[in-house]
Design a protein around this motif. Structure first.
Motif, mmCIF file in Angstrom:
data_model
loop_
_atom_site.group_PDB
_atom_site.id
_atom_site.type_symbol
_atom_site.label_atom_id
_atom_site.label_comp_id
_atom_site.label_asym_id
_atom_site.label_seq_id
_atom_site.Cartn_x
_atom_site.Cartn_y
_atom_site.Cartn_z
ATOM 1 N N PHE A 58 0.762 4.334 -2.675
ATOM 2 C CA PHE A 58 0.442 5.731 -2.351
ATOM 3 C C PHE A 58 1.585 6.672 -2.741
ATOM 4 C CE2 PHE A 58 -3.034 4.123 0.477
ATOM 5 C CZ PHE A 58 -4.048 4.780 -0.187
ATOM 6 N N ARG B 171 -0.930 7.960 -5.680
ATOM 7 C CA ARG B 171 -2.011 8.615 -4.930
ATOM 8 C C ARG B 171 -2.654 9.735 -5.752
ATOM 9 N NH1 ARG B 171 -3.386 9.389 0.586
ATOM 10 N NH2 ARG B 171 -1.459 8.533 1.417
ATOM 11 N N GLN C 63 0.816 -1.207 0.000
ATOM 12 C CA GLN C 63 0.000 0.000 0.000
ATOM 13 C C GLN C 63 0.863 1.276 0.000
ATOM 14 O OE1 GLN C 63 -2.953 -0.850 2.816
ATOM 15 N NE2 GLN C 63 -3.999 1.091 2.675
ATOM 16 N N ARG D 150 -8.515 4.466 -9.638
ATOM 17 C CA ARG D 150 -7.704 4.821 -8.450
ATOM 18 C C ARG D 150 -8.592 5.406 -7.355
ATOM 19 N NH1 ARG D 150 -1.982 7.017 -11.036
ATOM 20 N NH2 ARG D 150 -1.647 5.129 -12.241
ATOM 21 N N GLU E 217 -10.574 1.143 -0.220
ATOM 22 C CA GLU E 217 -9.416 0.433 0.348
ATOM 23 C C GLU E 217 -9.238 -0.937 -0.299
ATOM 24 O OE1 GLU E 217 -9.135 0.585 4.603
ATOM 25 O OE2 GLU E 217 -10.018 2.585 4.612
ATOM 26 N N ARG F 36 -10.276 2.534 -5.734
ATOM 27 C CA ARG F 36 -9.312 1.761 -4.945
ATOM 28 C C ARG F 36 -9.026 2.449 -3.613
ATOM 29 N NH1 ARG F 36 -5.383 1.787 -8.225
ATOM 30 N NH2 ARG F 36 -5.845 -0.203 -9.202
ATOM 31 N N GLU F 37 -8.808 3.757 -3.671
ATOM 32 C CA GLU F 37 -8.447 4.493 -2.450
ATOM 33 C C GLU F 37 -9.661 4.631 -1.534
ATOM 34 O OE1 GLU F 37 -6.110 8.006 -3.380
ATOM 35 O OE2 GLU F 37 -4.972 6.886 -4.873
ATOM 36 N N ASN F 38 -10.803 4.906 -2.151
ATOM 37 C CA ASN F 38 -12.043 5.068 -1.391
ATOM 38 C C ASN F 38 -12.478 3.773 -0.715
ATOM 39 O OD1 ASN F 38 -14.069 6.801 -0.695
ATOM 40 N ND2 ASN F 38 -15.409 6.215 -2.380
#
Ligand code: IMP
Length: 463
Positions: free
Chosen positions: A292, A296, A288, A321, A328, A324-326
């Motif tokens: 990032f 990111r 991770q 992306r 997790e 993915r970030e939202n």
């Protein structure tokens, strides 16, 4: 009346099956894992809201009212099982015909993967080598836990053979047969009393009218026969795997439910036409933190997604992306980023066909909250010949030249915390109705949060 529900991951695994199965189990008596091993990672929450991750233990072990079965189609790593059973509430039985995973399987999995030119991206849990031993008739079944002397003989002899294989693969590690047996002995003794003929147990439970949930592992498209070979797991994750993996007849099946996210993810290599990002870039991220550092989303990237201008050439990459970030979308154990794309109906149609799915439970609706334009892949089209594909073919070579074609739908602000269909934003209902009519199957529930009870019911799966 519905007495048995079979659940199957309808994509490439990680669909949120654990959480969806936990909802179904509130009314059930027995939870059965029918295939795979500790390559699975099912995250779920108990009634007190405490998070659990199980790999080989069935999800029902978090409930005191559920009896759990690891059936003959599974491969069992007793060390992982022991970790998973810490704090377990429900009872457990292991099939005497399930195969055991040992240390040498894991070493061989790692060795074989490191030698592959094109990596599969296995979980390195020894799954492939354990199933290979089963097919090769050199595996060790859980039934031998009841015959310690024979188990000791067979295990030590297997270790000697496997040490030779490790040498062949150029691996320095060796397993000492005596020390390994002594190390494992307490687990062999602990789990021996739980070993039974689970097929006859289940047949009798069905006769007694008990309610059963069969818990799928991995996903339909990771099936060794019907998945995207060779980037698949080593078991039958589809409905046939449930039958051979339990010894039950197709006549016991009342309802078959596929579980799918409202977008697509995939871990490891292999075809994923809707992949929004660069496969190699994402697959090469060790964790991770590295993701990032390199990928990111910046404020201006977010703006592009939030403008909803899908003709922007970066839109699909940035939206993947964003999701993915939202959401997790990083591996639960490794932290590796998962590949992310829009919901792929071509993939779901294959799962519906192969498994005769009656309907779907959709998960993670809330992770699309706030995205102004949502896309839905309805078919693949060949850029040269205009030929179309509506159901995923068996071999990825047959997809050369094909690109996804998307329907674009309006997004919605928030679905989080909503419990009734009529309270959902009309755009979210339109999205769900569109999935339903495109696929021609029922939608039972839509999960909009990770905890128990975080869902909107469209149809009761038990009715
Ligand atoms: P294996 O099952 O460890 O041999 O891995 C084979 C392929 O299946 C790899 O691409 C894994 O990432 C994938 N895989 C195995 N189990 C799961 C799972 O539970 N979720 C998602 N992918 C999985």
């Amino acid at each position: 009346m519905v007495q048995t529900i079979i659940t199957i991951g309808a994509q490439w695994g990680d669909e949120g099956k654990g959480i969806a199965v936990a909802e179904l189990l509130r009314e059930a008596n027995i939870c059965i894992r029918y295939g795979g091993g500790d390559n699975a990672g099912h995250t779920l929450y108990d009634q007190q809201g405490k998070k659990h991750i199980v790999n080989i233990a069935p999800s029902g072990t978090i409930f005191a009212h559920v009896t759990n079965i690891i059936a003959n189609g599974c491969v069992i790593n007793l060390q992982t099982l022991e970790q998973n059973m810490e704090g377990a509430k429900g009872g457990l039985y292991l099939s005497d015909a399930a195969h055991l995973i040992f240390g040498y399987h894991k070493l061989l999995d790692g060795a074989q993967e490191s030698r592959r030119k094109k990596k599969i991206g296995t979980t390195k849990r020894g799954i492939g080598p354990a199933y290979a031993d089963k097919i090769n008739r050199s595996g060790i079944r859980a039934g031998l836990l009841k015959h310690p002397q024979l188990l000791e003989e067979k295990l030590k002899s297997a270790i000697n053979i496997k040490n030779g294989e490790l040498e062949f693969w150029g691996i320095d590690d060796r397993i000492d047969p005596d020390a390994y047996y002594q190390q494992m002995k307490p687990l062999f003794e602990k789990y021996a009393p739980m070993v039974i003929d689970t097929r006859t147990y289940l047949q009798s439970a069905i006769r007694q009218g008990k309610l059963l949930v069969f818990e799928g592992a991995q996903g339909s498209n990771l099936d060794i026969d019907h998945g995207t070979y060779p980037n698949v797991t080593s078991s039958n994750t589809t409905i046939g795997g449930m039958l051979t993996g339990t010894g039950l007849s197709h006549k016991v099946i009342d309802r078959t439910i596929g579980i799918s996210k409202v977008y697509t993810t995939r871990v490891g290599s292999g075809i994923m036409i809707v992949d929004g990002d660069d496969e190699n870039l994402i697959n090469n991220m060790a964790n991770q933190e590295q993701y990032f550092e390199q990928c990111r989303l910046t404020d201006s990237d977010r703006e592009i997604v939030m403008n909803g201008e899908t003709n922007h050439q970066l839109y699909d990459q940035l939206a993947s992306r964003f999701i993915r970030e939202n959401a997790e979308e990083f591996g639960a154990t490794t932290g590796r980023p998962r590949r992310v794309g829009w919901l792929d109906l071509v993939v779901l149609r294959k799962s519906i066909e192969v498994n005769s799915l009656d309907g779907l439970i959709l998960t993670r609706l809330d992770n699309l909250d706030g995205i102004p334009t949502i896309k839905l892949c309805t078919r693949y089209v060949n850029q040269n010949t205009r030929e179309e594909i509506k159901i995923l073919p068996n071999n990825e070579q047959d997809l050369d030249g094909f690109k996804p074609e998307y329907l674009e739908l309006d997004g919605w602000n928030s679905t989080s915390g909503i419990r009734k269909k009529e309270d959902l934003p009309s755009e979210a209902i339109k999205f769900i109705d569109c999935v339903k009519s495109q696929l021609g199957v029922d939608i039972y529930q839509v999960k909009n949060g990770p905890k128990q009870g975080d869902y909107v019911e469209f149809m009761n799966p038990w009715k």
